[in-house]
Design an enzyme around this catalytic site. Structure first.
Site, short mmCIF file in Angstrom:
data_model
loop_
_atom_site.label_atom_id
_atom_site.label_comp_id
_atom_site.label_asym_id
_atom_site.label_seq_id
_atom_site.Cartn_x
_atom_site.Cartn_y
_atom_site.Cartn_z
N GLU A 280 34.47 48.04 43.11
CA GLU A 280 35.13 46.86 42.50
C GLU A 280 34.68 46.72 41.05
O GLU A 280 35.47 46.34 40.18
CB GLU A 280 34.83 45.59 43.28
N TRP A 283 36.93 48.63 39.17
CA TRP A 283 38.21 48.00 38.75
C TRP A 283 38.06 47.34 37.39
O TRP A 283 38.98 47.29 36.59
CB TRP A 283 38.69 46.98 39.80
N TRP A 311 63.37 35.77 35.14
CA TRP A 311 62.39 34.72 35.46
C TRP A 311 63.02 33.34 35.36
O TRP A 311 64.02 33.16 34.66
CB TRP A 311 61.21 34.79 34.49
N ASN A 346 38.76 36.34 44.87
CA ASN A 346 39.75 37.37 44.50
C ASN A 346 40.97 37.39 45.42
O ASN A 346 42.11 37.49 44.95
CB ASN A 346 39.08 38.75 44.50
N TRP A 364 54.66 35.97 34.92
CA TRP A 364 53.21 36.17 35.15
C TRP A 364 52.40 35.72 33.94
O TRP A 364 51.26 35.29 34.07
CB TRP A 364 52.91 37.62 35.51
N TRP A 387 47.05 40.41 36.54
CA TRP A 387 48.35 39.73 36.63
C TRP A 387 49.49 40.76 36.66
O TRP A 387 50.44 40.61 37.42
CB TRP A 387 48.54 38.73 35.48
P1 FAD Z 1 32.89 40.98 43.27
O1 FAD Z 1 33.81 41.28 44.38
O2 FAD Z 1 31.48 40.68 43.60
O3 FAD Z 1 32.98 42.21 42.26
C1 FAD Z 1 31.95 42.54 41.33
C2 FAD Z 1 32.51 42.59 39.93
O4 FAD Z 1 33.51 43.59 39.82
C3 FAD Z 1 33.20 41.31 39.48
O5 FAD Z 1 32.26 40.38 39.01
C4 FAD Z 1 34.15 41.80 38.41
O6 FAD Z 1 33.50 41.97 37.17
C5 FAD Z 1 34.55 43.16 38.94
N1 FAD Z 1 35.81 43.07 39.70
C6 FAD Z 1 35.96 42.79 41.02
N2 FAD Z 1 37.26 42.83 41.36
C7 FAD Z 1 37.94 43.14 40.24
C8 FAD Z 1 39.32 43.33 39.94
N3 FAD Z 1 40.26 43.25 40.89
N4 FAD Z 1 39.68 43.61 38.67
C9 FAD Z 1 38.74 43.73 37.70
N5 FAD Z 1 37.42 43.56 37.92
C10 FAD Z 1 37.02 43.27 39.17
N6 FAD Z 1 38.29 39.05 36.94
C11 FAD Z 1 37.64 38.68 35.82
O7 FAD Z 1 36.46 39.02 35.66
N7 FAD Z 1 38.26 37.95 34.86
C12 FAD Z 1 39.56 37.54 34.98
O8 FAD Z 1 40.08 36.89 34.06
C13 FAD Z 1 40.24 37.88 36.17
N8 FAD Z 1 41.53 37.46 36.38
C14 FAD Z 1 42.17 37.82 37.54
C15 FAD Z 1 43.50 37.41 37.74
C16 FAD Z 1 44.17 37.74 38.91
C17 FAD Z 1 45.61 37.30 39.10
C18 FAD Z 1 43.52 38.49 39.91
C19 FAD Z 1 44.23 38.85 41.18
C20 FAD Z 1 42.22 38.91 39.72
C21 FAD Z 1 41.52 38.60 38.54
N9 FAD Z 1 40.21 39.03 38.31
C22 FAD Z 1 39.56 38.67 37.15
C23 FAD Z 1 39.56 40.00 39.22
C24 FAD Z 1 38.73 39.42 40.36
O9 FAD Z 1 39.43 38.43 41.04
C25 FAD Z 1 37.39 38.84 39.90
O10 FAD Z 1 36.71 39.76 39.06
C26 FAD Z 1 36.49 38.55 41.11
O11 FAD Z 1 37.11 37.66 41.99
C27 FAD Z 1 35.17 37.99 40.64
O12 FAD Z 1 34.38 37.61 41.72
P2 FAD Z 1 33.03 38.35 42.04
O13 FAD Z 1 32.21 38.44 40.81
O14 FAD Z 1 32.43 37.67 43.22
O15 FAD Z 1 33.54 39.81 42.43
#
Ligand code: FAD
Length: 482
Positions: A280, A283, A311, A346, A364, A387
């Site tokens: 993750e 990602w 839209w 997430n 979006w 997004w």
């Molecule tokens: P964990 O699951 O613990 O993951 C560890 C780290 O990995 C996160 O802190 C983050 O830095 C990174 N990560 C995890 N999932 C993703 C992902 N899908 N994409 C990119 N990085 C990821 N994340 C942001 O940091 N900033 C945003 O502005 C943002 N906007 C989002 C908008 C949408 C519509 C969606 C669906 C997701 C978005 N995310 C964003 C990705 C993700 O939802 C968050 O990073 C995650 O929920 C953060 O929680 P966590 O630190 O507990 O993640």
């Protein structure tokens, strides 16, 4: 010849930490006086200027950084304005002849930094930039043809094939201060909200700063990483790291996360689950790779045919979504969690985003802008890539025709309804059978739970089956046109 006692200026940006901070580390080892500087640029970059929740976070993060730097002996100087004007001013005031920073990857930051580097070099300064924010910088990962990746899995395989990321650098033990240069008082920047103060929930939820980040990672590795893989999609269980705002502001870096996780994995045998967690973090790397190679990512769909998507401009529906008043409990719970804490799980981000772009047919970019303002982890790369992914118009996107059913998603990922009950107290007494679709409960059941639809909680603003068909029809239109 350079004056070896001239100060070295370290420009802090999204690297608000002392440990594994290559720009600061390289400054400290020169043995010169160090002038740490943070510049608040309110004028740029237009639409992507920091949102309200980010400004709240920044205040506390800068306070923590200033305290840490003061302990090392070199106070943080704060200045407000355009960095291309402030930096030469600071150089003139301090007599610095070297400037260090860690690289940022937003298109406007890259353009700004290139121009500043050129100007400072033309003035005879040495400028060095470093990587603090990524495991692998975007131009270092490419496919066999030498092109950037557009699909996540091969991208992450290529990252893994590069081997272990560098070992994190230690924090400097002491710094030699540069002769006094005046700065602003943090409180004068008015980063915190007042009248109204909407940040109470954020204060309860977060400890911004390097120490808060360190504790968050340690707690996650002690308690949750072993169940991350199985439970990461459950918003009712705290199974993810919540490191995202700390990573965004650079209070911790991905190399530190990587090595601490690998260490925990070897100690405790949490292998596959910890690998999933690191993937993750992958990602995040991929989103930065996409943004670097597609500078239009925050504004323009990567799939060109989506430029003509029909839209809807539906302000009342957008407002209902923003306020958590759509009548779909899992969507509303997520939007209320976001408003209260500045963060959303997430899985729920995916559900609310799908609801906006598919059930409501709202662009979006509207959701992206709302998230930008309200998330404490608002990050241009992650937000815009995510997004576009949900909207089906990104590089490696979920297909548009896969429309989430908010009721089934709620039942699957919040099976007891605990997440909904937490964020929507008005529904707390509803039996689990109706918690994700209260409109299917009988009058008597609703009355017993103290729910009056349309009064204590909204009726659904759309019929999901009708909305789904409408979304698929809209998609067919752009497919035909393509
Ligand atoms: P964990 O699951 O613990 O993951 C560890 C780290 O990995 C996160 O802190 C983050 O830095 C990174 N990560 C995890 N999932 C993703 C992902 N899908 N994409 C990119 N990085 C990821 N994340 C942001 O940091 N900033 C945003 O502005 C943002 N906007 C989002 C908008 C949408 C519509 C969606 C669906 C997701 C978005 N995310 C964003 C990705 C993700 O939802 C968050 O990073 C995650 O929920 C953060 O929680 P966590 O630190 O507990 O993640």
């Amino acid at each position: 010849m350079a004056d070896s006692q001239a100060p070295l200026l370290v420009w802090f940006r999204q690297d608000l930490r002392l440990a594994d901070n290559p720009a600061l580390h390289a400054a400290a080892v020169t043995g010169r006086p160090v002038l740490p500087l943070y510049i608040l640029d309110d004028g740029a970059p237009g639409r992507w200027a920091m949102g309200g929740a980010s400004r709240w976070w920044l205040h506390y993060s800068l306070q923590a950084l200033a305290d840490s730097l003061a302990r090392l002996g070199a106070p943080l100087v704060l200045r407000k304005g355009d960095p291309s004007a402030i930096l030469p001013q600071m150089v003139a005031e301090s007599g610095a002849d070297i400037v260090h920073w860690n690289r940022c990857y937003e298109p406007f930051a890259i353009a700004r930094d290139e121009a500043i580097k050129t100007a400072l070099k033309a003035d005879g300064l040495t400028v060095r930039s470093f990587n603090s924010a990524l495991l692998h910088e975007p131009w270092t990962v490419e496919n066999k043809a030498g092109d950037p990746f557009r699909v996540y899995s091969p991208f992450w395989r290529a990252c893994l094939a590069k081997g272990e990321p560098d070992t994190p650098l230690p924090a400097p033990e002491a710094l030699i201060p540069a002769p006094g240069v005046a700065g602003d008082a943090l409180s004068d920047w008015a980063l915190l909200p007042h009248t109204p103060d909407w940040a109470a929930g954020m204060r309860e939820s977060w400890v911004p700063g390097e120490e808060g980040a360190r504790q968050r990672l340690a707690g996650f590795l002690d308690e949750s990483v072993g169940r991350y893989k199985a439970q990461r999609d459950r918003p009712d269980i705290e199974a993810t790291s919540r490191l995202s705002p700390h990573l965004h502001f650079g209070e911790i870096g991905p190399r530190q996360v990587w090595h601490a996780t690998s260490h925990a994995m070897n100690e405790s045998g949490t292998g596959p689950s910890a690998q999933k967690f690191l993937s993750e973090v992958g990602w995040r790397e991929f989103s930065h790779h996409l943004l670097f190679h597609n500078r239009q990512l925050p504004e323009t769909p990567l799939r060109a045919e989506f430029g003509d998507f029909p839209w809807h401009d539906d302000r009342p529906a957008l407002k209902a979504w923003q306020r958590g008043l759509t009548g779909f409990p899992i969507v509303d719970a997520g939007m209320r969690e976001l408003w209260h804490t500045g963060w959303m799980h997430n899985r729920v981000r995916m559900i609310v985003a799908s609801f906006l772009v598919k059930d409501l047919l709202i662009p979006w970019q509207e959701g992206e802008a709302w998230f930008w303002d309200t998330l404490v982890d608002a990050d241009l790369a992650n937000n815009s890539a995510s997004w576009q992914w949900v909207a089906g118009c990104g590089a490696d996107a979920a297909p548009y025709f896969r429309v989430f059913n908010p009721v089934l998603q709620g039942q699957k990922f919040d099976p007891n309804g605990d997440y909904v009950r937490k964020w929507i107290p008005a529904l707390a007494e509803l039996p689990v059978d109706y918690i994700h679709n209260p409109w299917t409960a009988s009058e008597g059941e609703l009355r017993q739970a103290g729910v009056t639809l349309g009064e204590t909680y909204p009726k659904p603003i759309v019929d999901h089956d009708v909305a789904r068909k409408r979304a698929l029809d809209a998609f067919e239109r752009i497919k035909k046109a393509a």
